[in-house]
Every structure is written in C-alpha cells, then in structure tokens.
Design a protein around this motif. Sequence first.
Motif, PDB file in Angstrom:
ATOM      1  N   ALA A  76      34.030  39.485  31.698  1.00  0.00           N
ATOM      2  CA  ALA A  76      35.354  39.714  32.282  1.00  0.00           C
ATOM      3  C   ALA A  76      36.437  39.675  31.213  1.00  0.00           C
ATOM      4  N   ALA A  77      36.175  40.306  30.050  1.00  0.00           N
ATOM      5  CA  ALA A  77      37.175  40.332  28.974  1.00  0.00           C
ATOM      6  C   ALA A  77      38.412  41.090  29.443  1.00  0.00           C
ATOM      7  N   ALA A  78      39.581  40.480  29.249  1.00  0.00           N
ATOM      8  CA  ALA A  78      40.817  41.054  29.777  1.00  0.00           C
ATOM      9  C   ALA A  78      41.384  42.106  28.826  1.00  0.00           C
ATOM     10  N   GLU A  79      41.932  43.169  29.415  1.00  0.00           N
ATOM     11  CA  GLU A  79      42.679  44.184  28.689  1.00  0.00           C
ATOM     12  C   GLU A  79      43.808  44.647  29.607  1.00  0.00           C
ATOM     13  N   ARG A  80      44.777  45.345  29.059  1.00  0.00           N
ATOM     14  CA  ARG A  80      45.887  45.835  29.881  1.00  0.00           C
ATOM     15  C   ARG A  80      45.440  47.095  30.622  1.00  0.00           C
ATOM     16  N   VAL A  81      45.413  47.005  31.963  1.00  0.00           N
ATOM     17  CA  VAL A  81      44.949  48.114  32.795  1.00  0.00           C
ATOM     18  C   VAL A  81      46.133  48.650  33.593  1.00  0.00           C
ATOM     19  N   ASP A  82      46.379  49.951  33.486  1.00  0.00           N
ATOM     20  CA  ASP A  82      47.417  50.621  34.273  1.00  0.00           C
ATOM     21  C   ASP A  82      46.784  51.027  35.605  1.00  0.00           C
ATOM     22  N   LEU A  83      47.189  50.350  36.675  1.00  0.00           N
ATOM     23  CA  LEU A  83      46.578  50.604  37.982  1.00  0.00           C
ATOM     24  C   LEU A  83      46.858  52.020  38.464  1.00  0.00           C
ATOM     25  N   GLU A 117      55.046  48.791  34.708  1.00  0.00           N
ATOM     26  CA  GLU A 117      55.146  47.742  35.738  1.00  0.00           C
ATOM     27  C   GLU A 117      53.882  47.664  36.584  1.00  0.00           C
ATOM     28  N   GLN A 118      52.964  48.618  36.409  1.00  0.00           N
ATOM     29  CA  GLN A 118      51.721  48.627  37.180  1.00  0.00           C
ATOM     30  C   GLN A 118      50.537  48.086  36.365  1.00  0.00           C
ATOM     31  N   ARG A 152      43.618  56.609  51.566  1.00  0.00           N
ATOM     32  CA  ARG A 152      44.833  56.273  50.810  1.00  0.00           C
ATOM     33  C   ARG A 152      44.559  55.066  49.905  1.00  0.00           C
ATOM     34  N   ILE A 153      45.037  55.180  48.657  1.00  0.00           N
ATOM     35  CA  ILE A 153      44.985  54.061  47.705  1.00  0.00           C
ATOM     36  C   ILE A 153      46.408  53.581  47.480  1.00  0.00           C
ATOM     37  N   SER A 154      46.643  52.270  47.668  1.00  0.00           N
ATOM     38  CA  SER A 154      47.987  51.716  47.489  1.00  0.00           C
ATOM     39  C   SER A 154      47.874  50.303  46.919  1.00  0.00           C
ATOM     40  N   ARG A 155      49.044  49.740  46.637  1.00  0.00           N
ATOM     41  CA  ARG A 155      49.096  48.388  46.072  1.00  0.00           C
ATOM     42  C   ARG A 155      50.108  47.559  46.824  1.00  0.00           C
ATOM     43  N   ARG A 156      49.730  46.301  47.080  1.00  0.00           N
ATOM     44  CA  ARG A 156      50.652  45.351  47.701  1.00  0.00           C
ATOM     45  C   ARG A 156      50.576  44.053  46.908  1.00  0.00           C
ATOM     46  N   GLY A 157      51.489  43.935  45.926  1.00  0.00           N
ATOM     47  CA  GLY A 157      51.474  42.755  45.054  1.00  0.00           C
ATOM     48  C   GLY A 157      50.212  42.735  44.212  1.00  0.00           C
ATOM     49  N   ALA A 158      49.431  41.655  44.358  1.00  0.00           N
ATOM     50  CA  ALA A 158      48.197  41.496  43.590  1.00  0.00           C
ATOM     51  C   ALA A 158      46.987  41.995  44.365  1.00  0.00           C
ATOM     52  N   VAL A 159      47.195  42.898  45.319  1.00  0.00           N
ATOM     53  CA  VAL A 159      46.105  43.406  46.149  1.00  0.00           C
ATOM     54  C   VAL A 159      46.106  44.925  46.093  1.00  0.00           C
ATOM     55  N   ARG A 218      40.301  49.024  56.405  1.00  0.00           N
ATOM     56  CA  ARG A 218      41.048  48.719  55.197  1.00  0.00           C
ATOM     57  C   ARG A 218      40.219  47.757  54.333  1.00  0.00           C
ATOM     58  N   ALA A 219      40.059  48.108  53.063  1.00  0.00           N
ATOM     59  CA  ALA A 219      39.391  47.239  52.091  1.00  0.00           C
ATOM     60  C   ALA A 219      40.434  46.706  51.115  1.00  0.00           C
ATOM     61  N   GLU A 220      40.384  45.425  50.825  1.00  0.00           N
ATOM     62  CA  GLU A 220      41.376  44.785  49.968  1.00  0.00           C
ATOM     63  C   GLU A 220      40.688  44.219  48.719  1.00  0.00           C
ATOM     64  N   LEU A 221      41.172  44.674  47.564  1.00  0.00           N
ATOM     65  CA  LEU A 221      40.718  44.113  46.280  1.00  0.00           C
ATOM     66  C   LEU A 221      41.765  43.118  45.804  1.00  0.00           C
ATOM     67  N   HIS A 222      41.436  41.829  45.865  1.00  0.00           N
ATOM     68  CA  HIS A 222      42.378  40.779  45.448  1.00  0.00           C
ATOM     69  C   HIS A 222      42.206  40.554  43.943  1.00  0.00           C
ATOM     70  N   LEU A 223      43.224  40.929  43.207  1.00  0.00           N
ATOM     71  CA  LEU A 223      43.168  40.858  41.745  1.00  0.00           C
ATOM     72  C   LEU A 223      43.329  39.427  41.268  1.00  0.00           C
ATOM     73  N   PRO A 224      42.702  39.077  40.143  1.00  0.00           N
ATOM     74  CA  PRO A 224      42.858  37.708  39.611  1.00  0.00           C
ATOM     75  C   PRO A 224      44.262  37.474  39.090  1.00  0.00           C
ATOM     76  N   ALA A 225      44.644  36.203  39.067  1.00  0.00           N
ATOM     77  CA  ALA A 225      45.970  35.843  38.522  1.00  0.00           C
ATOM     78  C   ALA A 225      46.016  36.158  37.036  1.00  0.00           C
ATOM     79  N   ALA A 226      47.175  36.539  36.537  1.00  0.00           N
ATOM     80  CA  ALA A 226      47.329  36.886  35.110  1.00  0.00           C
ATOM     81  C   ALA A 226      47.075  35.651  34.274  1.00  0.00           C
TER      82      ALA A 226
END
Length: 442
Positions: free
Chosen positions: A296-303, A334-335, A366-373, A434-442
Amino acid sequence: MSLRLRLFLILALATGAIWFSAVIWIEHSTRAQVTRVLDARLAEAARMVSSLLEDRRIAMAGDGAPVAIPLDPHGDYAHQLSCQIWSLQGTLVGQSEGAPQVQLTGAQGTGYSQSTVGGETWRVYTVENPALGVRVMVGDSLGVRDRLVSGVIEGLLLPMALILPLLAAALWVSLGRGLAPMHRLAEALRLRSPSDLSPLPAGPVPAEMRPMRGALDDLFARLAKAREAERDFTAFAAHELKTPLAGLRTQAQIARIAPDEATRSRALQSIERSVDRTDRLVRQLLELSAVEREGAAAERVDLGQLSAEICADLAPLAETRGVALICDIPQGSEQTLPASGFLLHTALRNLVENALQASSEGGKVRISRRGAVLLVEDDGPGIPETLRARACERFVRGTRGGDGSGLGLAIARAAMERLGGGLELPPSAGQGQRAELHLPAA
C-alpha cells in the motif's frame, strides 16, 4: 549463539558480579573491623604499660639503659606490637624486644597517630603520664594489618575458586533441564508432516511457553483456513474456466458442421462471448493475485484522471451494452490524495465493470465523489438481500450473473483492505445499487 549458552553466560556473569561485589564489601568491612579491634588493642597495651610503671612493677634502670618492656604474650598479634617509653625530655627509657630504635611517633599528648619509621607506616597509640614524666608508645605496622585482611580474603577466595566450576556445571545442567520442554516442542514440530495443521498435542506446558504455544496453534489455524480457501479458489477457478471452454468446444463444432451461414454466424458470436468471458475471468484472477501481493505504498493519485481513464477503458463495454457511463469527478489538484494508484484503479474499475454488467440497455452508470468516498451507482436490479452478506465473497454472482465471474466485488474489497479503506454496499430504496469506496485517511 544458543539460548542455553546465552542464559548460562548471563547467569555466570551475574553470579560472578555478585560474588565480586561481596568480596569487595567483605574486604572493606573486615578492614574496618580489624582497624577498630587492633586500635583498641594498642590503647589497651599502652595503658597497661603506663599502669605497670605507676605500680612500679616495671622499674626503669638507673644507669640510663632502656629497660625491656614485656607485652602480653597471649596471641600471635602480641609479637607484632612494639612498645617504647620516652621521657618528656626526649630520652628513651624503655622499649620492647624488636622495637625500632627511633621514636615511633612525634605526636604530643594522648591518642592515635600514624608515622613512617624506616620506610614503613606505623599506627601508634600514645599515653602521656606527666606524673612519671614519660610517654608510653605502643604501635604496630600497617603492613601487619594488611596481611591479616589479606588472609581473610584469601580464605574466602580459595573455597570460591573450588566452588565456581561446580556452580558452573550445576548451572549448565539446570539450564538444560529447564529448556527441555522447548527442545521437545522443537522436535515435535520437526517431526510433524507439512500437511498436519492440527493444534499441538495437549499436555503440561511451562507458563513461559504458553503464549508461544498459543501463537503456534493460532498460526496453524490461520494456515489451515488459508489452505482451505486456496483449495476452494482453485476448484472454483477451474470450474469457471471449464464452463466457457466447454462452450467454446461446442460452438466450434457447431460452426464446423453448420448447414448455413446464419447458424455459423451465431456459433461464432457464441465463441466470441466465451472468449471474452474467459479473458475477463483470467484477467480478474491475475488482478486478485496482484492485489494480494501489492503493498500500500502511497503516491499522489488524481481521482478525476483515474476515473476518466477507467471510463475510457470501459467505453467499448458500455457502448456494447447500451449503457451511459458518466464521470462526475473533475480533474485537478483538489482531487488528489495519497494512495496506491494500482489498488485504487483495480477496485474502481471492477466496481464500474460490475455496474455495467448489471445495467440494462438504456441505463446509466455514474462515478462521483463525496468527501473521502468514491461512489459508483447504477440503475440495475441491485443486490438481493439474501446475497448481500456474501456479495463480496469469491465466485458469488447476483441474480443477473450473466457473463460475470463473481470476482469483481471480491477484488474491490481486497484492494480497499490493502489500502486501509473499505467497500460498502448499502441497501437501495428502489431500483439500482450504490457501491461506496471509503478512502483511507491521508
């Protein structure tokens, strides 16, 4: 270095340090006791000689020659004492046998003093008797005292030197017996078959080994579960690959013996669908394997960019099924967020692909974003409540299984767990899922 040897060295060094400290303490204590006792003996001898002079039991010669002073003959230490009687005018009027010819001390008055006579240090007690006009001095060499203390220490060190080898042997044997349960456990593990993942045999175990034994049993249980899951996975994968391959063989035979072009065309279309299904299954199996290995090596990902790439990749599938694929995540700084691009791409792509497979012609994904989801929504029939609890298990298909392999949700969940996030499939109030991908905290 073995554990037995390490423990032996630790215990041997600790025991040696304790004994060495004890010797130092005994030497200090003995020296203090010897000094106190022998100082008292000096004072006693000096007062005794002064008392004998007063009682005229020791007569001083009239011709000026020093008289011989007898000391208490009891004990070896008496032979080490030296006594002198000096007049207050500085004339030697008496001395004991073996006493130095020079004055033992130049100190005035009654009390203890130290002096150097003939290169040797003396401890002297002086009694001044003004009535007789004399000073009585009794002293002994500090070398004599050092020899007394050294004799006591040697008396301790000799038995210690004899006992140390016996103690070392006892420690070595005791450690061997104490570590015997560990050796028995190691031998039992060495003789165990690789396929035997049952718990260790029950029996008395030292308290210190119980956590290790419990950890081994837990490891065996997890390995057995992983092996069972691997066998099930292999069996399911073989079954899923067998089905399209059998279809391919059948349709190939039909195409070969087809009496007309229409029959041959339908057979070739079936072959194409079977190849697509097999290709997707193989790709998902490879993705699942890669997800389980990926860090799970972190990198900057543009959603926004990630979603656009997935939409572009799946546009042919959406067009084939007649489904509108909409991406509502704009691209921009910002994404972006820190995450593994591979894991996030794998999870999102499988959700979108599942949604396209589940949607009917004319539907929308439809693909969308709501905060960290991240949200993936479709207007298909949704997941039946009877299957919702098992929807993310491998090879579990919904009621509209179609050409699906039942791996998409399992891959998405595994990828999100490796990311430190999660996948949720909340119940829908009406049509769609609806499927929700909950992103990890920064």
